[in-house]
Structures are given as structure tokens and as C-alpha cells.
Design a protein around this motif. Sequence first.
Motif, PDB file in Angstrom:
ATOM      1  N   GLY A  10      16.594   8.119  -1.433  1.00  0.00           N
ATOM      2  CA  GLY A  10      16.001   7.555  -0.221  1.00  0.00           C
ATOM      3  C   GLY A  10      15.292   8.613   0.608  1.00  0.00           C
ATOM      4  N   GLU A  41       5.380   3.886  -2.823  1.00  0.00           N
ATOM      5  CA  GLU A  41       5.516   2.818  -3.819  1.00  0.00           C
ATOM      6  C   GLU A  41       4.438   1.767  -3.623  1.00  0.00           C
ATOM      7  OE1 GLU A  41      10.212   2.754  -4.777  1.00  0.00           O
ATOM      8  OE2 GLU A  41       9.644   1.705  -2.963  1.00  0.00           O
TER       9      GLU A  41
ATOM     10  N   TRP B 241      13.349  -1.289  -1.579  1.00  0.00           N
ATOM     11  CA  TRP B 241      12.145  -0.473  -1.468  1.00  0.00           C
ATOM     12  C   TRP B 241      12.447   0.857  -0.803  1.00  0.00           C
ATOM     13  CZ3 TRP B 241       8.118  -4.601   0.609  1.00  0.00           C
ATOM     14  CH2 TRP B 241       8.013  -5.614  -0.346  1.00  0.00           C
ATOM     15  N   PHE B 242      11.719   1.889  -1.233  1.00  0.00           N
ATOM     16  CA  PHE B 242      11.927   3.224  -0.682  1.00  0.00           C
ATOM     17  C   PHE B 242      11.830   3.238   0.843  1.00  0.00           C
ATOM     18  CE2 PHE B 242       9.751   6.809   1.197  1.00  0.00           C
ATOM     19  CZ  PHE B 242      10.764   7.752   1.119  1.00  0.00           C
ATOM     20  N   VAL B 243      10.798   2.570   1.392  1.00  0.00           N
ATOM     21  CA  VAL B 243      10.609   2.668   2.852  1.00  0.00           C
ATOM     22  C   VAL B 243      11.825   2.146   3.634  1.00  0.00           C
ATOM     23  CG1 VAL B 243       8.087   2.761   2.903  1.00  0.00           C
ATOM     24  CG2 VAL B 243       9.231   0.532   2.849  1.00  0.00           C
ATOM     25  N   ALA B 245      14.920   2.286   2.521  1.00  0.00           N
ATOM     26  CA  ALA B 245      15.974   3.284   2.330  1.00  0.00           C
ATOM     27  C   ALA B 245      15.742   4.482   3.244  1.00  0.00           C
ATOM     28  CB  ALA B 245      16.015   3.719   0.866  1.00  0.00           C
ATOM     29  N   ALA B 246      14.486   4.919   3.329  1.00  0.00           N
ATOM     30  CA  ALA B 246      14.154   6.092   4.147  1.00  0.00           C
ATOM     31  C   ALA B 246      14.522   5.855   5.610  1.00  0.00           C
ATOM     32  CB  ALA B 246      12.664   6.411   4.004  1.00  0.00           C
ATOM     33  N   LYS B 247      14.341   4.609   6.073  1.00  0.00           N
ATOM     34  CA  LYS B 247      14.647   4.225   7.455  1.00  0.00           C
ATOM     35  C   LYS B 247      16.101   4.494   7.821  1.00  0.00           C
ATOM     36  CE  LYS B 247      12.470  -0.082   7.724  1.00  0.00           C
ATOM     37  NZ  LYS B 247      12.356  -1.466   8.186  1.00  0.00           N
TER      38      LYS B 247
END
Lengths: 163, 432
Positions: A10, A41, B241-243, B245-247
Motif C-alpha cells: 500500500g 493503476e 485498489w492501491f489508492v 490502500a495508500a489512504k
Amino acid sequence: MAIRSYRRTGVVELEELARLNMLPPEERLRRGPAAVLECPEMIPCNICVPYCPTRAIGMERLIDLPVVDWERCTGCGMCVAVCPGLAAFVVDLSGEDCDYVTVPHELLPVPRVGEEVILLSRRGERIGRGTVVRAWERNRTYVVTVRVPKGLGTEVRAVWVEK
Amino acid sequence: MIGKCSSCFMIVDGVPNVKTCREPVREGLVVERQRGWVPPAGGVELGGVENRELEADLLVVGGGPAGLSAALKAAEYGLDVVIVDEHLRLGGQLLKQTHKFFGSVELFGGLRGFQIAEEYIRKLESNEKVKVLSQSAVYGVFRGGLVGVVGRGAHYAIRPKSVVGSPGASERYLDFVNNDLPGVIGAGGAQTIMNEFGVKPGERALVVGSGNVGLIVSYQLLQAGVRVEAIVEILPEIGGWFVHAAKVRRYGIPILTRHTLRAVYGNERVEEAEVVEVDERFNPIPGSEKRFEVDLVLLAVGLEPDFRLFAQCGAAMKWSPDLGGPVPLRTSDLETSVRNLYVAGDASGIEEATTAMIEGQIAALSTASKLTDGSRASRAIEEAEKLSKFLWDEYRASPLLARARRGKLSVTVSREEMERIRSLNPSPVSFG
Ligand SMILES: Cc1cc2nc3c(=O)[nH]c(=O)nc-3n(C[C@H](O)[C@H](O)[C@H](O)COP(=O)(O)OP(=O)(O)OC[C@H]3O[C@@H](n4cnc5c(N)ncnc54)[C@H](O)[C@@H]3O)c2cc1C
Ligand code: SF4
Ligand code: SF4
């Protein structure tokens, strides 16, 4: 195929962002603020594109990655306000003894100008303290610009207000 | 607790098995705890029930994004629409989604989920072609195409010319020691409590599952002031989605891949959760146990399409692991093997709200093309084709939707194939 490290953690590394052409050249960042879209992505999203006032963000199909033309980008922070992925940031390395970072913020309390806040990295580590120099709101997302110690401009990705 | 499980059953005003997650508080309400099997209510004055009969060009079952967009599109083409939802308000999952949506600006992207619902509700309420029945559940379909609906104080027998079934999905549960302790709830339930009703569901949480739902609910817990100790994920990579997870990562929430929840402990309610690492074959690795002091364990381990309406009507079904469970076979304009019964949204296979809205519109347009004529009908066909092309060739071209796309392809059949299926499995009910 090996799993990309950001899909495991992440956290996207600077090298990965550079490889995806999502990191503005350092020379550009030293001239003033520019957008960094950490959106690696192919998600079906193009929200940042129509909102950019200088039309600096390009995208062909809905699922393509956004491409910023950093010569057109003024670092206004509109993309930071509208991006649903909270994946847009503005970085400014033009300061002599400090950097500036603009991050989206959706937590209470709302950071106020002049306030000292804790700086968080992409992995949530507390990496220093900074001062809020600007904060504005759009549909409940705050766009917060903080002055951070020199060298942290490409590291800080969130702020934490001590309650 | 998205209104589809029995976790919140209580005795309300003497009536057992009331789903308290969607029972509004009112003056003098008596709520009692219930344990195990409770005998049917005796001596309770239920009041008179009025019987009403309704006719409609289109009946929409479920008022989430799929149903709302179907109702509005059909009304736009002049059809008389009845939309039924069991919840207090229309909106479905949108009501609890406080985050901004992806997509493009034309598809409501950038708005927050609940704002999309508000927008739709405003448009529907001012449209005299649409009749809204909320707090009303479709409970069955009868021979002759009569649909039974129980509402508050009224029972409806609706005879529609066509039906769009968009009842959504229900949450999956997970096996682990003490999984019935209070404090273990579905992620959707936590969202309802927190985002719809404004109640903090706990102080310290552990979230199981790192799909978009798990990631988003973790972010919302953080916003509500709940400390999220960790997100556990049994697979070697993050599901969502990565975004998203990054949050949560940037606020210090760890995502433990290759970990699973083994047990929770506590007196009366959850006090501790035990997590264990797993090997390549998902077997627990001895000695890797970790304990977290938490009072809330949220399960975000997937959704299963609500197939009951379609199965009851005798629609030809297929089980698809990519779509989360059994779903009706359908043509590209979303008609099932029961003529004039359409499927849209999560019930057609778990995907997301934007695709649910597009599917709802395609189904409504197909109905409109049959129930109108002349230029209207051809305009409906044209519009449906455009939407369909966008859905399959642009939106679903995202590699992150590849699984749902594959699943949906595997249950979509040609018109000729559907006619063959119909002749082999004539359905007991029909509409139109
Ligand atoms: C936490 C979370 C986050 C999400 N985030 C996103 C996102 O960012 N972007 C995105 O595109 N998607 C997102 N989704 C997915 C999206 O919410 C769903 O795919 C979408 O809501 C499905 O729409 P639907 O209309 O099929 O079902 P629902 O929204 O579930 O609506 C179904 C409705 O039918 C009603 N109903 C069911 N049975 C009956 C019956 N028998 N009688 C009467 N009424 C009935 C229910 O009360 C409900 O209101 C998210 C989902 C969750 C859970
Ligand atoms: S910072 Fe402003 S100018 Fe630069 S890409 Fe974002 S919206 Fe466009
Ligand atoms: S708005 Fe955000 S998530 Fe959407 S394409 Fe732009 S950077 Fe990516």
C-alpha cells in the motif's frame, strides 16, 4: 508475474513513481510548485482531467494513467481537492531552507493556518513537524499546504493534528 | 447488517425478529433483547392492513444505484414506474458512502456516494411518473406475474408489465472462534451505524479483508475517531485498489497480508482478537499468533448477490465465483430467461456503483424500447447500445475490473441462446 511491491504494502516507492513518469524532474520542483499524481493503476477515473484549470493533465481513455505536463501545471492544488483517490499532491522545493507540500485532508479537527502539525510519510511514520501555510475546502476535502523541513518535500503525504 | 442478516433481530413493541438496524426510533418504543428461538407474537395489536392493487409499466425492486437509475431512465421515456425499497430511504449502499466516487464527471464521479443518492432522490420525487414505496419489501412473485409487497400498514399486489430486479447483495460471514460475540459485525453494518445514523461503532477496531470495502471502511473508521489496529488479509497482496490502500497506510494503519483472524475473546463482547500468519497453502504458521486489544471486529470478506427474486421466478441461474455466487443468466440488455424480468447492479454479479447505474439504465432502456414505439423506441435502443459499448469497451477495460468483466461475460448469452434456454426451462411466472 511478481506482485508489484505497492500491491503488497500500500506504499508506492519514489523509484516506482519515477519509472511511471509520475515524479516531476527535481529541476522543475526547484522552480516552484507542481502536481504529483500517485495514481499507478489503470482505474476507471479521469476526475482530475476536466478540473485542472490549465489543462495540464492528459489522459486518452478513461482507464489510462493521468499524465501531467509540468510546464503547464501551476501547482494550484485543484487536483488535490477533487481526486477521489486522495492521490494528488503538490510539491514545491523552491525554498532555501524548507520545502512545501500540499495534501488532501478529510479528518477533524481541520488544520488552521499557522498551526503546527505532525508530518506523516507514505507508510504513516511521523517524520517531523511542519506549519500550515494555507488551507481551503472543496466539497469537504481540505487542501492543506504545509511548510516542512528541507528534504521532506517528496516524503510527506499527510498531516496529523494533535487533538 | 446491510439490512439482510439477522444479527440485529430484537423484539420491538412485542414483535420478535424485527431488524433493528432499519427500525426508526419513536416515542414510547419498547425494544427487548431476544435470544434463540422466540415464539411468534401473541396478543399484539398489529392494526389494520390495507390491501391495494397497483399497475405499472415498470416495477423496480430495490432502490440502490441500479434501481434509482433504472426508475429515472424509464420515467424519462414516459413509463409509469413503481420503485420499492425495504429501507427507510432510497439509495441502497450509496447512503453510507461518504467517500468520493471514481469514474468520470458525467457519471457522478467526484461526488460522494450519499450526494449521488440525494441527487437521484430529488429527481425521482419531483417526477410524477414515479411512485416510491419505501419501507416496503417485495416478498414474492405469484403466477400471472403478480408481485407481493408488504409495506407499513399496507399490502400491495402489483401487476407490472416489466420488472428490473436490483436488490443488491448481502455480506459474507467468516468462521472463527466466538464469531457470535457482540462487537463482530459486517463492514456494511458498521457503515450504516456510523455513516447513516452517526453512531461510533467502537473505540479500537480490527478489519478483516483488504478489498475496497475493507479499505474504505477503515478510512471511515479513522474519520469517525476509531483507532484501527490493523487490516488483515489472507492473500499475499492487497485486494482493493492501491489508492484506497495508500489512504489508510499514510495514517499508520498496517495492512497484514498473509494473515487471518483465528479467534476473538471477551466476556459479553469482543475484548481481544487473535490473528495468525499463514503459509502459501493458507495453513496457520504455529508461533505466529498476535493478539490485538479491540472492541470491534469488522468483516469485509465479500458480498454475495441477492438471487432470491430471480430464483423464485424460475430464472435460469449460474454460479460464478468471479461474481460472488449464483446469478441469473441474461442477454446483453440484461433480460433474464423470465421474459421482461431484468437484472441490474450487484444482483447481476458483484461489481460497483458506477456499473450498477449503467446496468440499471440499460435495463430500463430495453423495457422502454418494447413499451414505446416510433422514434422513442429507436432512441431507447440507440441509447442502450451506446451505454453498453461504454460499459464493456471503456469502463470495464480497466484491469482492476477484469475479474467482474470475465464473470459477467460468462453469464451473458445471445438472444438466440436465451430463446433456447427459455424453451428448455419455461418459467412458472411471466410479466407483460
Ligand atoms: C463499503 C463499500 C464501498 C463501496 N465503494 C464504491 C465506490 O467507491 N465506487 C463504486 O462504484 N462502488 C462502490 N461500492 C459498491 C457499490 O456500493 C455497489 O456495487 C452498489 O451499491 C450496488 O448497487 P445496487 O443498486 O445493485 O445495490 P444496493 O446499493 O445494495 O441496493 C439494493 C437495494 O435494494 C433493497 N432491497 C433488497 N431486497 C429488497 C426487497 N426484497 N424488497 C425491497 N427492497 C429490497 C435494499 O434495501 C437496497 O436499498 C462500495 C460498496 C461498499 C459496500
Ligand atoms: S496543481 Fe493545478 S495546474 Fe497542476 S495539475 Fe493540479 S489542477 Fe492542474
Ligand atoms: S482523479 Fe485521482 S484517482 Fe482519478 S485519475 Fe486523477 S489522480 Fe487518478
